[in-house]
Enzyme design. Structure first.
Site, mmCIF file in Angstrom:
data_model
loop_
_atom_site.group_PDB
_atom_site.id
_atom_site.type_symbol
_atom_site.label_atom_id
_atom_site.label_comp_id
_atom_site.label_asym_id
_atom_site.label_seq_id
_atom_site.Cartn_x
_atom_site.Cartn_y
_atom_site.Cartn_z
ATOM 1 N N THR A 168 0.825 -1.217 0.000
ATOM 2 C CA THR A 168 0.000 0.000 0.000
ATOM 3 C C THR A 168 0.850 1.254 0.000
ATOM 4 O O THR A 168 0.460 2.281 -0.560
ATOM 5 C CB THR A 168 -0.931 0.000 1.228
ATOM 6 O OG1 THR A 168 -1.747 -1.166 1.179
ATOM 7 C CG2 THR A 168 -1.814 1.230 1.253
ATOM 8 N N TYR B 228 -7.512 0.875 -4.454
ATOM 9 C CA TYR B 228 -6.219 1.291 -4.998
ATOM 10 C C TYR B 228 -5.481 0.069 -5.512
ATOM 11 O O TYR B 228 -5.837 -1.073 -5.202
ATOM 12 C CB TYR B 228 -5.366 2.001 -3.942
ATOM 13 C CG TYR B 228 -5.042 1.127 -2.747
ATOM 14 C CD1 TYR B 228 -3.878 0.361 -2.708
ATOM 15 C CD2 TYR B 228 -5.911 1.047 -1.665
ATOM 16 C CE1 TYR B 228 -3.596 -0.456 -1.636
ATOM 17 C CE2 TYR B 228 -5.637 0.232 -0.582
ATOM 18 C CZ TYR B 228 -4.471 -0.515 -0.570
ATOM 19 O OH TYR B 228 -4.196 -1.330 0.495
ATOM 20 N N SER C 204 1.166 -7.284 -0.450
ATOM 21 C CA SER C 204 1.786 -8.286 0.422
ATOM 22 C C SER C 204 0.917 -9.517 0.625
ATOM 23 O O SER C 204 1.391 -10.538 1.130
ATOM 24 C CB SER C 204 2.165 -7.673 1.770
ATOM 25 O OG SER C 204 1.032 -7.368 2.549
ATOM 26 N N THR D 162 1.147 -4.084 4.665
ATOM 27 C CA THR D 162 0.869 -4.393 6.072
ATOM 28 C C THR D 162 0.273 -5.789 6.270
ATOM 29 O O THR D 162 0.401 -6.360 7.350
ATOM 30 C CB THR D 162 -0.112 -3.373 6.677
ATOM 31 O OG1 THR D 162 -1.326 -3.356 5.913
ATOM 32 C CG2 THR D 162 0.495 -1.986 6.721
ATOM 33 N N ASP D 163 -0.381 -6.349 5.241
ATOM 34 C CA ASP D 163 -1.098 -7.612 5.426
ATOM 35 C C ASP D 163 -0.194 -8.728 5.931
ATOM 36 O O ASP D 163 -0.585 -9.515 6.798
ATOM 37 C CB ASP D 163 -1.767 -8.048 4.117
ATOM 38 C CG ASP D 163 -3.025 -7.265 3.824
ATOM 39 O OD1 ASP D 163 -3.441 -6.461 4.678
ATOM 40 O OD2 ASP D 163 -3.601 -7.450 2.732
ATOM 41 N N LYS E 69 -0.790 -7.345 13.096
ATOM 42 C CA LYS E 69 -1.814 -6.441 12.574
ATOM 43 C C LYS E 69 -3.125 -6.709 13.282
ATOM 44 O O LYS E 69 -3.562 -7.855 13.385
ATOM 45 C CB LYS E 69 -1.969 -6.635 11.060
ATOM 46 C CG LYS E 69 -2.891 -5.611 10.403
ATOM 47 C CD LYS E 69 -2.857 -5.724 8.881
ATOM 48 C CE LYS E 69 -3.730 -4.630 8.255
ATOM 49 N NZ LYS E 69 -3.676 -4.646 6.779
ATOM 50 N N GLU F 40 -4.946 -28.143 29.584
ATOM 51 C CA GLU F 40 -6.175 -28.631 28.958
ATOM 52 C C GLU F 40 -5.915 -29.727 27.925
ATOM 53 O O GLU F 40 -6.702 -30.652 27.766
ATOM 54 C CB GLU F 40 -6.997 -27.497 28.341
ATOM 55 C CG GLU F 40 -7.508 -26.479 29.354
ATOM 56 C CD GLU F 40 -8.543 -25.554 28.753
ATOM 57 O OE1 GLU F 40 -9.650 -26.019 28.417
ATOM 58 O OE2 GLU F 40 -8.223 -24.354 28.617
#
Length: 350
Positions: free
Chosen positions: A33, A46, A79, A112-113, A185, A307
């Protein structure tokens, strides 16, 4: 007369002393981005990776006052399309650039992904103490109040700081410095999406003033046992299976059938899954598939034998690593033919 002589002497000294050379920072661009372009100002959509590395540098003329810069285009993708091939290419390029004596730091532009995944991968395989800093943006370069220029500026600042040396791979966004092992993120569109929920920030930035906090205790970069062989062209197949209400075994079985050597369960709570899924995972673990219990809740520690009896089932507990980072650690561990006990120890160290 004496005062005039002193003034002349000071003037000569000022003229004769050369200006201090700026640090040399190399910017490696991969798209995202931060290099995105909208069709129009009012269009929220975009195209990622529309601009080249020199475009990003030219958009922030203040960078010239911070460092001597050079740029290289490693990839130009969103990304979400990051893959093993680009990872290996990027890791090798970082190591090549970092080995050059005239290079003081490296900044990588990214989306960022999957930024947290690339950062963590590099944190494990990059062999340098020099600063390696990833940055990105939540708003494309053409948007009103784009966050990319300031993120890039502060990343270059961090890459020039001696305090950043030896801290492993860092990520700089939204006035914050994050460690690669901590960042994740947390929001789809908010510029403050990146958080370090377990151990907190590596530091903070206010324009060009950056303050570093405590160093990470995790092993990384030059202390990491993981290296990229020269002839390696892919990474072992490791899949993530998401746990949910009424979880069946079919997705676990399908992952194994498709060739997965490891499976990370993005479990509910502290790494739980349904009884049916647990039985399937234990069955495959006994046949040599690495099964890691992680959690999709976003923070916290998945401990052994809480657990779920990890000892009995042959599972690995992911500790603080989220599913996407746990997957990377297992991929690299499998390159070394590590067994379950070895991999569990790696989750304690990395």
């Amino acid at each position: 007369m004496i005062r005039l002589q002193n003034i002349l002497l000071l003037t000569l000294l000022c003229v004769s002393v050369p200006a201090l050379a700026k640090e040399h920072v190399v910017i490696l661009a991969t798209g995202g981005t931060i290099a995105g372009k909208q069709a129009s100002k009012n269009d929220p959509g975009y195209k990622a990776g529309s601009f080249k590395v020199q475009d990003l540098v030219d958009a922030v003329p203040e960078l010239k006052e911070v460092a001597e810069l050079s740029g290289q285009q490693v990839a130009n993708i969103g990304s979400q399309d990051m893959n093993n091939e680009v990872w290996l290419k990027l890791a090798r390029r970082v190591n090549e650039v970092a080995s050059q004596p005239d290079v003081d730091g490296i900044v990588i532009t990214h989306g960022t992904d999957t930024l947290e995944e690339t950062a963590y991968f590099l944190n494990l395989v990059v062999d340098t103490k020099k600063p390696v800093v990833l940055t990105a943006s939540m708003r494309p370069a053409t948007s009103i109040s784009a966050d990319g220029p300031m993120n890039l500026y502060q990343s270059v600042v961090v890459a020039t700081r001696p305090e950043a040396v030896g801290r492993g791979v860092l990520c700089v966004l939204n006035d914050e410095i994050h460690y690669a092992a901590e960042i994740t993120k947390t929001h789809t569109v908010n510029p403050g999406t990146m958080q370090s929920p377990n151990r907190g920030l590596a530091g903070k930035c206010d324009a060009e003033v950056c303050t570093f906090f405590s160093p990470t205790i995790r092993r990384h970069t030059t202390d990491s046992e993981f290296k990229i062989p020269a002839d390696l062209d892919d990474l072992p197949a490791v899949e993530i299976v998401y746990a949910h209400v009424d979880m069946k075994r079919n997705m676990i079985d399908a992952a194994v059938k498709s060739g997965a050597k490891g499976i990370v369960i993005a479990g509910v709570g502290d790494g739980n899954m349904s009884q049916e899924a647990l039985e399937a995972a234990a069955e495959h673990a006994k046949n040599g598939v690495i099964i890691v219990r992680s959690s999709h809740v976003g923070a916290g520690i998945v401990k052994r034998n809480v657990e779920v009896n990890d000892d009995e089932n042959g599972f690995v507990a992911s500790r603080e690593l989220n599913p996407q980072k746990a997957r990377i650690l297992v991929q690299l561990a499998l390159l070394q033919d590590a067994d379950v006990d070895d991999i569990q120890e790696m989750f304690l160290k990395y």
